[in-house]
Scaffold this motif. Structure first.
Motif, short mmCIF file in Angstrom:
data_model
loop_
_atom_site.label_atom_id
_atom_site.label_comp_id
_atom_site.label_asym_id
_atom_site.label_seq_id
_atom_site.Cartn_x
_atom_site.Cartn_y
_atom_site.Cartn_z
N THR A 101 2.16 -3.18 9.82
CA THR A 101 0.74 -3.07 10.14
C THR A 101 0.57 -3.41 11.61
O THR A 101 1.27 -4.27 12.14
CB THR A 101 -0.12 -4.02 9.28
N LYS A 108 -6.12 -3.98 8.07
CA LYS A 108 -4.70 -3.68 7.89
C LYS A 108 -4.42 -3.32 6.45
O LYS A 108 -4.97 -3.91 5.53
CB LYS A 108 -3.85 -4.89 8.27
N ARG A 153 -2.16 4.03 0.52
CA ARG A 153 -2.24 2.60 0.81
C ARG A 153 -3.56 2.08 0.25
O ARG A 153 -4.42 2.86 -0.17
CB ARG A 153 -2.07 2.32 2.28
N TRP A 157 -5.01 0.18 8.32
CA TRP A 157 -4.03 0.82 9.19
C TRP A 157 -2.60 0.40 8.86
O TRP A 157 -2.35 -0.73 8.48
CB TRP A 157 -4.30 0.46 10.65
N TYR A 158 -1.68 1.34 9.06
CA TYR A 158 -0.26 1.01 9.06
C TYR A 158 0.43 1.90 10.09
O TYR A 158 -0.11 2.92 10.51
CB TYR A 158 0.38 1.19 7.68
#
Length: 198
Positions: A101, A108, A153, A157-158
């Motif tokens: 992340t 995240k 996910r 964010w990643y």
């Protein structure tokens, strides 16, 4: 002694052939210029079609100083909530990728899940939910003959790097061929030398 030397050379050849099959995609050749660049605009990129929400970035982008596993570029999930897709009409074998992340992101991802489908859209397999954090971790997949991967996910964010495909069994990439030929010639030369002594 001769049999031991020949077995050693054969084993080394197989190990080198296996290592040569792995092809990590590191996104280093994508011009980012300190901003995000759409990977779908480059399709097919590295022989694969990348969904519209995939972007490449570099570590100079604010909040993404830990973005790359190797080099300075990485891929990042985009701005939508849909699963991220990577596909190929020819099919590919997928070994896995490195995920983390972004350290500076306020939202995240807590986990990712990679699922694979064949050309008939039949389910091949899934990694299950794999927890990710600020430090990169390898997510192994080992899926064969993949037409499409989806990466989901929880939210946020990643970043992904060193997306690794593997050549089909029995095929040797062109860069590995001269190496294996050289090892084979060395084995023949050693075999002849040992035969003359024996």
């Amino acid at each position: 002694m001769k049999k031991i030397v020949c077995a050693f050379i054969a084993g080394a050849s197989l190990m080198l052939a296996g290592a040569a099959h792995a092809s990590p995609i590191g996104f280093e050749d994508v011009a980012t210029g300190g901003d995000f660049a759409s990977l779908s605009d480059l399709n097919p990129y590295a022989g694969l079609s990348w969904g519209s929400d995939w972007y490449a970035g570099d570590e100079s982008i604010d909040g993404f100083a830990n973005g790359a596993h190797s080099g300075s570029n990485f891929a990042v999930n985009g701005f939508g909530d849909a699963p991220m897709n990577v596909s190929s009409a020819a099919g590919f074998n997928f070994a896995g990728a490195w995920f983390a992340t972004p350290a500076g992101a306020s939202d995240k991802a807590g986990w990712i899940n990679i699922s694979a489908y064949d050309a008939l859209n039949q389910f091949i397999g899934s990694t299950g939910n794999i927890a990710i954090g600020d430090s990169y971790q390898w997510v192994a997949a080992s899926f064969s003959n993949v037409a499409m991967l989806t990466i989901t996910r929880d939210s946020g964010w990643y970043v992904m790097d060193d997306f690794t495909t593997v050549a089909a069994a029995g095929s040797v990439p062109v860069p590995a061929t001269p190496l294996l030929l050289g090892i084979g010639m060395l084995a023949l030369g050693l075999g002849r030398r040992l035969n003359r002594r024996g």
